[in-house]
Design a protein around this motif. Sequence first.
Motif, mmCIF file in Angstrom:
data_model
loop_
_atom_site.group_PDB
_atom_site.id
_atom_site.type_symbol
_atom_site.label_atom_id
_atom_site.label_comp_id
_atom_site.label_asym_id
_atom_site.label_seq_id
_atom_site.Cartn_x
_atom_site.Cartn_y
_atom_site.Cartn_z
ATOM 1 N N GLY A 51 41.429 -12.034 21.054
ATOM 2 C CA GLY A 51 42.607 -12.754 21.175
ATOM 3 C C GLY A 51 42.584 -14.089 21.748
ATOM 4 O O GLY A 51 43.383 -15.046 21.837
ATOM 5 N N ASP A 52 41.234 -14.336 22.315
ATOM 6 C CA ASP A 52 41.191 -15.580 23.146
ATOM 7 C C ASP A 52 40.597 -16.689 21.863
ATOM 8 O O ASP A 52 40.589 -17.848 22.294
ATOM 9 N N GLY A 53 40.105 -16.337 20.668
ATOM 10 C CA GLY A 53 39.607 -16.963 19.623
ATOM 11 C C GLY A 53 38.210 -17.343 20.040
ATOM 12 O O GLY A 53 37.961 -17.642 21.461
ATOM 13 N N ILE A 54 37.082 -17.513 19.155
ATOM 14 C CA ILE A 54 35.820 -17.788 19.393
ATOM 15 C C ILE A 54 35.562 -18.969 18.414
ATOM 16 O O ILE A 54 35.807 -18.643 17.155
ATOM 17 N N ASP A 55 34.784 -19.671 18.639
ATOM 18 C CA ASP A 55 34.211 -20.658 17.917
ATOM 19 C C ASP A 55 33.475 -20.379 16.548
ATOM 20 O O ASP A 55 32.491 -19.481 16.787
ATOM 21 N N PRO A 56 33.738 -20.815 15.517
ATOM 22 C CA PRO A 56 32.982 -19.974 14.287
ATOM 23 C C PRO A 56 31.399 -20.316 14.379
ATOM 24 O O PRO A 56 30.796 -19.560 13.708
ATOM 25 N N SER A 57 31.105 -21.297 15.183
ATOM 26 C CA SER A 57 29.608 -21.637 15.148
ATOM 27 C C SER A 57 28.919 -20.325 15.967
ATOM 28 O O SER A 57 27.599 -20.075 15.839
ATOM 29 N N VAL A 58 29.864 -19.674 16.613
ATOM 30 C CA VAL A 58 29.141 -18.385 17.433
ATOM 31 C C VAL A 58 29.083 -17.364 16.613
ATOM 32 O O VAL A 58 28.345 -16.435 16.632
ATOM 33 N N LEU A 59 30.432 -17.008 15.958
ATOM 34 C CA LEU A 59 30.553 -15.880 15.041
ATOM 35 C C LEU A 59 30.463 -16.382 13.542
ATOM 36 O O LEU A 59 31.693 -16.846 13.022
ATOM 37 N N ASN A 60 29.294 -16.368 12.954
ATOM 38 C CA ASN A 60 29.553 -16.777 11.462
ATOM 39 C C ASN A 60 28.798 -15.784 10.608
ATOM 40 O O ASN A 60 27.764 -14.880 11.123
ATOM 41 N N LEU A 61 29.183 -15.676 9.601
ATOM 42 C CA LEU A 61 28.811 -14.632 8.612
ATOM 43 C C LEU A 61 27.237 -14.246 8.534
ATOM 44 O O LEU A 61 26.447 -15.402 8.444
#
Length: 310
Positions: free
Chosen positions: A13-23
Amino acid sequence: MASAEQSTYFLYGDGIDPSVLNLGAMVLDFKSPKQREPYRHPQLDTQELRTWTVEDAIADAWMFHTNGGGIHVGGGLTNLARLDVAPSSSQNVLIVGKEGSKIEIREPQRFLNEVILKAFSGRLWLSSILAISLKLRIQRKLTFQNPHIWLLTGLVLLTDANSMSVIQHDSSYGGTVNVPLPDPSGVTALLQLMPQLRGTVTSSWQAGSGMRRPGNKVYAAQWQRLDVKYSSPADDKNVLPNQVNLLNIFSARTSRGDSNVAEVSVVDTKTAPALVGDKSADETYKAEFDDDYWRRFLQEFENVKEDAEG
Protein backbone atom coordinates in the motif's frame (compact mmCIF):
# COMPACT_ATOMS: atom_id res chain seq x y z
CA MET A 1 -10.72 -13.73 -11.80
CA ALA A 2 -7.55 -15.77 -12.44
CA SER A 3 -6.79 -18.27 -9.69
CA ALA A 4 -3.08 -17.99 -10.45
CA GLU A 5 -3.11 -14.28 -9.64
CA GLN A 6 -5.32 -14.90 -6.66
CA SER A 7 -2.65 -17.04 -5.08
CA THR A 8 0.48 -15.13 -6.00
CA TYR A 9 0.05 -11.35 -5.79
CA PHE A 10 0.95 -9.29 -2.73
CA LEU A 11 -0.05 -5.65 -2.25
CA TYR A 12 2.24 -2.89 -1.00
CA GLY A 13 0.00 0.00 0.00
CA ASP A 14 2.89 2.40 0.56
CA GLY A 15 4.36 1.85 -2.91
CA ILE A 16 7.96 0.68 -3.50
CA ASP A 17 10.52 2.12 -5.89
CA PRO A 18 10.93 -0.13 -8.98
CA SER A 19 14.72 -0.12 -8.50
CA VAL A 20 14.14 -2.10 -5.29
CA LEU A 21 11.56 -4.48 -6.76
CA ASN A 22 12.52 -5.41 -10.31
CA LEU A 23 11.72 -8.60 -12.20
CA GLY A 24 14.05 -11.46 -11.32
CA ALA A 25 14.62 -10.26 -7.75
CA MET A 26 14.88 -13.00 -5.12
CA VAL A 27 14.04 -12.54 -1.45
CA LEU A 28 13.64 -14.54 1.75
CA ASP A 29 10.69 -12.46 2.98
CA PHE A 30 8.31 -11.06 0.35
CA LYS A 31 6.41 -9.10 3.02
CA SER A 32 9.56 -7.07 3.76
CA PRO A 33 11.53 -7.39 0.50
CA LYS A 34 14.29 -4.96 1.51
CA GLN A 35 15.39 -7.14 4.42
CA ARG A 36 17.47 -10.34 4.80
CA GLU A 37 19.99 -9.77 2.01
CA PRO A 38 17.72 -9.72 -1.07
CA TYR A 39 19.05 -10.33 -4.58
CA ARG A 40 18.35 -7.48 -6.99
CA HIS A 41 18.56 -8.63 -10.56
CA PRO A 42 19.80 -6.05 -13.09
CA GLN A 43 16.99 -4.18 -14.87
CA LEU A 44 15.93 -5.98 -18.05
CA ASP A 45 16.73 -4.05 -21.20
CA THR A 46 14.20 -3.39 -23.96
CA GLN A 47 15.03 -6.55 -25.90
CA GLU A 48 14.89 -8.73 -22.78
CA LEU A 49 11.51 -7.26 -21.86
CA ARG A 50 10.16 -8.15 -25.32
CA THR A 51 11.55 -11.68 -25.07
CA TRP A 52 10.60 -12.57 -21.54
CA THR A 53 7.60 -10.50 -20.46
CA VAL A 54 4.04 -9.57 -21.34
CA GLU A 55 2.74 -6.12 -20.41
CA ASP A 56 -0.84 -4.88 -19.99
CA ALA A 57 -1.88 -1.27 -19.52
CA ILE A 58 -3.93 -0.36 -16.44
CA ALA A 59 -6.33 2.57 -16.22
CA ASP A 60 -8.46 4.06 -13.42
CA ALA A 61 -7.29 1.70 -10.69
CA TRP A 62 -7.94 1.84 -6.96
CA MET A 63 -7.06 -0.22 -3.90
CA PHE A 64 -8.53 0.09 -0.43
CA HIS A 65 -6.95 -1.87 2.40
CA THR A 66 -7.22 -1.92 6.17
CA ASN A 67 -4.56 -2.61 8.75
CA GLY A 68 -6.57 -5.67 9.68
CA GLY A 69 -5.80 -7.19 6.28
CA GLY A 70 -9.06 -6.51 4.40
CA ILE A 71 -8.36 -5.54 0.79
CA HIS A 72 -10.56 -4.39 -2.09
CA VAL A 73 -9.46 -3.52 -5.62
CA GLY A 74 -11.32 -2.01 -8.54
CA GLY A 75 -11.17 -0.07 -11.77
CA GLY A 76 -8.27 -1.31 -13.87
CA LEU A 77 -7.37 -3.85 -11.19
CA THR A 78 -10.62 -5.81 -11.18
CA ASN A 79 -8.82 -8.80 -12.74
CA LEU A 80 -6.05 -8.65 -10.16
CA ALA A 81 -6.61 -10.62 -6.97
CA ARG A 82 -4.51 -10.37 -3.85
CA LEU A 83 -2.79 -12.45 -1.24
CA ASP A 84 -2.13 -10.04 1.58
CA VAL A 85 -0.89 -6.57 2.46
CA ALA A 86 2.53 -5.45 3.66
CA PRO A 87 2.92 -5.10 7.45
CA SER A 88 4.58 -1.69 6.97
CA SER A 89 1.17 -0.35 6.02
CA SER A 90 -0.03 0.47 9.50
CA GLN A 91 -2.87 2.71 8.35
CA ASN A 92 -6.05 2.10 6.43
CA VAL A 93 -5.21 3.47 3.00
CA LEU A 94 -6.98 4.17 -0.26
CA ILE A 95 -4.70 4.20 -3.33
CA VAL A 96 -5.99 5.68 -6.59
CA GLY A 97 -4.05 5.65 -9.86
CA LYS A 98 -5.08 7.06 -13.23
CA GLU A 99 -2.74 4.83 -15.22
CA GLY A 100 -0.10 2.17 -14.87
CA SER A 101 0.92 -1.27 -16.10
CA LYS A 102 1.12 -4.92 -15.15
CA ILE A 103 4.24 -6.78 -16.31
CA GLU A 104 4.72 -10.52 -15.93
CA ILE A 105 7.43 -13.00 -16.90
CA ARG A 106 6.06 -15.44 -19.50
CA GLU A 107 7.94 -18.60 -18.53
CA PRO A 108 9.38 -18.29 -15.01
CA GLN A 109 11.28 -21.60 -15.05
CA ARG A 110 13.01 -20.83 -18.35
CA PHE A 111 13.73 -17.31 -17.11
CA LEU A 112 15.33 -18.77 -13.97
CA ASN A 113 17.44 -21.23 -15.98
CA GLU A 114 18.45 -19.00 -18.88
CA VAL A 115 18.68 -15.55 -17.29
CA ILE A 116 19.17 -15.64 -13.53
CA LEU A 117 21.34 -18.78 -13.31
CA LYS A 118 23.48 -17.57 -16.20
CA ALA A 119 24.13 -14.29 -14.39
CA PHE A 120 27.15 -14.61 -12.09
CA SER A 121 25.50 -12.50 -9.37
CA GLY A 122 22.27 -14.52 -9.41
CA ARG A 123 24.03 -17.89 -9.31
CA LEU A 124 26.39 -16.74 -6.53
CA TRP A 125 23.48 -15.46 -4.41
CA LEU A 126 21.59 -18.75 -4.72
CA SER A 127 24.77 -20.80 -4.18
CA SER A 128 25.44 -18.87 -0.96
CA ILE A 129 21.86 -18.91 0.34
CA LEU A 130 21.42 -22.64 -0.29
CA ALA A 131 24.77 -23.57 1.27
CA ILE A 132 24.06 -21.51 4.40
CA SER A 133 20.56 -23.02 4.64
CA LEU A 134 21.94 -26.55 4.46
CA LYS A 135 24.68 -25.81 7.00
CA LEU A 136 22.22 -24.38 9.55
CA ARG A 137 19.74 -27.16 8.94
CA ILE A 138 22.39 -29.75 9.81
CA GLN A 139 23.68 -27.82 12.82
CA ARG A 140 20.22 -27.07 14.22
CA LYS A 141 18.55 -30.35 13.11
CA LEU A 142 15.67 -28.53 11.46
CA THR A 143 12.55 -30.07 9.93
CA PHE A 144 12.58 -27.70 6.94
CA GLN A 145 15.59 -27.91 4.66
CA ASN A 146 15.70 -24.18 3.93
CA PRO A 147 13.73 -20.95 4.46
CA HIS A 148 11.43 -20.13 1.57
CA ILE A 149 13.03 -18.33 -1.36
CA TRP A 150 10.76 -16.17 -3.52
CA LEU A 151 11.25 -15.12 -7.15
CA LEU A 152 9.64 -11.91 -8.40
CA THR A 153 7.77 -12.73 -11.63
CA GLY A 154 5.18 -9.94 -11.91
CA LEU A 155 4.69 -6.26 -11.07
CA VAL A 156 1.83 -3.79 -10.92
CA LEU A 157 3.06 -0.20 -11.30
CA LEU A 158 0.92 2.91 -10.91
CA THR A 159 2.04 6.36 -12.03
CA ASP A 160 1.53 9.45 -9.82
CA ALA A 161 -0.90 7.58 -7.59
CA ASN A 162 -2.84 9.35 -4.86
CA SER A 163 -2.69 7.91 -1.38
CA MET A 164 -5.37 8.76 1.19
CA SER A 165 -5.34 7.59 4.81
CA VAL A 166 -8.75 6.43 6.03
CA ILE A 167 -9.86 6.17 9.65
CA GLN A 168 -12.60 4.09 11.24
CA HIS A 169 -14.92 6.40 13.13
CA ASP A 170 -18.10 4.44 13.78
CA SER A 171 -19.20 0.86 13.19
CA SER A 172 -22.53 1.00 15.02
CA TYR A 173 -24.67 1.13 11.91
CA GLY A 174 -24.59 -0.36 8.45
CA GLY A 175 -25.30 0.88 4.99
CA THR A 176 -22.99 2.54 2.51
CA VAL A 177 -22.29 6.21 2.04
CA ASN A 178 -20.37 8.55 -0.17
CA VAL A 179 -17.05 8.83 1.69
CA PRO A 180 -15.76 12.45 1.92
CA LEU A 181 -12.39 11.86 0.25
CA PRO A 182 -9.75 14.58 0.56
CA ASP A 183 -9.16 15.85 -2.92
CA PRO A 184 -5.93 17.87 -3.14
CA SER A 185 -5.39 16.94 -6.79
CA GLY A 186 -8.95 16.60 -8.07
CA VAL A 187 -8.63 12.81 -8.12
CA THR A 188 -12.27 12.12 -7.30
CA ALA A 189 -13.55 14.14 -10.21
CA LEU A 190 -10.76 12.92 -12.45
CA LEU A 191 -11.45 9.21 -12.01
CA GLN A 192 -15.13 9.36 -11.11
CA LEU A 193 -14.71 6.40 -8.80
CA MET A 194 -17.25 7.31 -6.15
CA PRO A 195 -20.02 4.98 -7.45
CA GLN A 196 -17.63 2.00 -7.09
CA LEU A 197 -16.37 3.11 -3.71
CA ARG A 198 -19.92 3.41 -2.33
CA GLY A 199 -20.16 -0.37 -2.47
CA THR A 200 -16.82 -0.91 -0.77
CA VAL A 201 -16.30 1.71 1.93
CA THR A 202 -19.10 1.67 4.48
CA SER A 203 -20.33 4.41 6.76
CA SER A 204 -17.88 3.26 9.42
CA TRP A 205 -14.99 4.74 7.43
CA GLN A 206 -13.97 8.33 6.88
CA ALA A 207 -11.04 9.71 4.92
CA GLY A 208 -8.25 11.72 6.51
CA SER A 209 -5.22 13.36 4.89
CA GLY A 210 -4.12 12.67 1.35
CA MET A 211 -0.95 12.95 -0.73
CA ARG A 212 0.33 12.29 -4.23
CA ARG A 213 3.12 9.76 -4.74
CA PRO A 214 4.99 11.03 -7.82
CA GLY A 215 6.48 8.74 -10.43
CA ASN A 216 6.15 5.00 -10.96
CA LYS A 217 5.74 2.88 -7.84
CA VAL A 218 5.20 -0.84 -7.35
CA TYR A 219 1.90 -1.43 -5.54
CA ALA A 220 1.61 -5.17 -6.11
CA ALA A 221 4.10 -7.93 -6.85
CA GLN A 222 3.75 -11.54 -7.94
CA TRP A 223 6.01 -13.88 -5.98
CA GLN A 224 6.61 -17.54 -6.79
CA ARG A 225 8.34 -19.86 -4.38
CA LEU A 226 11.46 -21.78 -5.42
CA ASP A 227 11.48 -25.49 -4.68
CA VAL A 228 14.92 -26.79 -3.68
CA LYS A 229 16.22 -30.37 -3.85
CA TYR A 230 19.71 -31.04 -2.53
CA SER A 231 21.59 -33.87 -4.19
CA SER A 232 24.90 -35.17 -5.50
CA PRO A 233 25.19 -35.30 -9.31
CA ALA A 234 25.96 -38.65 -10.91
CA ASP A 235 28.63 -37.03 -13.07
CA ASP A 236 29.89 -33.63 -14.18
CA LYS A 237 28.83 -34.06 -17.80
CA ASN A 238 25.03 -34.04 -17.48
CA VAL A 239 24.53 -30.75 -15.66
CA LEU A 240 20.88 -29.75 -15.39
CA PRO A 241 19.96 -26.18 -16.42
CA ASN A 242 18.47 -25.53 -12.96
CA GLN A 243 21.39 -27.03 -11.05
CA VAL A 244 23.38 -24.85 -8.62
CA ASN A 245 26.69 -25.87 -7.03
CA LEU A 246 26.73 -25.12 -3.31
CA LEU A 247 29.32 -22.71 -2.04
CA ASN A 248 31.92 -24.56 0.02
CA ILE A 249 31.40 -23.09 3.49
CA PHE A 250 31.45 -26.35 5.43
CA SER A 251 34.11 -26.98 8.06
CA ALA A 252 35.64 -30.37 8.76
CA ARG A 253 33.33 -30.67 11.78
CA THR A 254 30.16 -30.19 9.73
CA SER A 255 29.21 -33.09 7.50
CA ARG A 256 26.92 -32.23 4.62
CA GLY A 257 26.51 -35.84 3.51
CA ASP A 258 26.36 -36.28 -0.25
CA SER A 259 24.77 -32.90 -0.94
CA ASN A 260 26.97 -30.64 -3.03
CA VAL A 261 24.45 -29.30 -5.55
CA ALA A 262 20.83 -28.19 -5.51
CA GLU A 263 18.14 -28.32 -8.18
CA VAL A 264 15.99 -25.19 -8.11
CA SER A 265 12.48 -25.13 -9.61
CA VAL A 266 9.76 -22.49 -9.72
CA VAL A 267 6.62 -23.65 -7.92
CA ASP A 268 3.53 -23.50 -10.11
CA THR A 269 1.43 -20.34 -9.72
CA LYS A 270 -1.57 -22.39 -8.59
CA THR A 271 0.28 -22.97 -5.31
CA ALA A 272 -0.11 -20.03 -2.95
CA PRO A 273 3.07 -18.26 -1.81
CA ALA A 274 2.59 -19.42 1.75
CA LEU A 275 2.52 -22.64 3.71
CA VAL A 276 -0.35 -24.57 2.24
CA GLY A 277 -2.89 -23.77 4.93
CA ASP A 278 -1.39 -26.35 7.31
CA LYS A 279 -1.44 -24.56 10.66
CA SER A 280 0.88 -27.00 12.42
CA ALA A 281 3.43 -26.74 9.60
CA ASP A 282 3.14 -22.97 9.71
CA GLU A 283 3.86 -22.91 13.44
CA THR A 284 6.80 -25.29 13.01
CA TYR A 285 8.22 -23.09 10.25
CA LYS A 286 7.98 -19.96 12.42
CA ALA A 287 9.52 -21.74 15.39
CA GLU A 288 12.48 -23.07 13.41
CA PHE A 289 13.18 -19.88 11.51
CA ASP A 290 13.09 -17.62 14.54
CA ASP A 291 15.09 -14.48 15.37
CA ASP A 292 18.09 -16.49 16.52
CA TYR A 293 18.11 -18.43 13.24
CA TRP A 294 18.09 -15.24 11.21
CA ARG A 295 20.89 -13.70 13.30
CA ARG A 296 23.07 -16.69 12.56
CA PHE A 297 21.98 -16.81 8.92
CA LEU A 298 22.83 -13.16 8.29
CA GLN A 299 26.17 -13.52 10.07
CA GLU A 300 27.02 -16.45 7.80
CA PHE A 301 26.05 -14.35 4.80
CA GLU A 302 28.32 -11.52 5.98
CA ASN A 303 31.17 -14.02 6.30
CA VAL A 304 30.57 -15.19 2.74
CA LYS A 305 30.65 -11.60 1.45
CA GLU A 306 33.86 -10.83 3.34
CA ASP A 307 35.53 -13.95 1.94
CA ALA A 308 34.43 -13.02 -1.60
CA GLU A 309 35.74 -9.48 -1.21
CA GLY A 310 38.97 -10.62 0.43
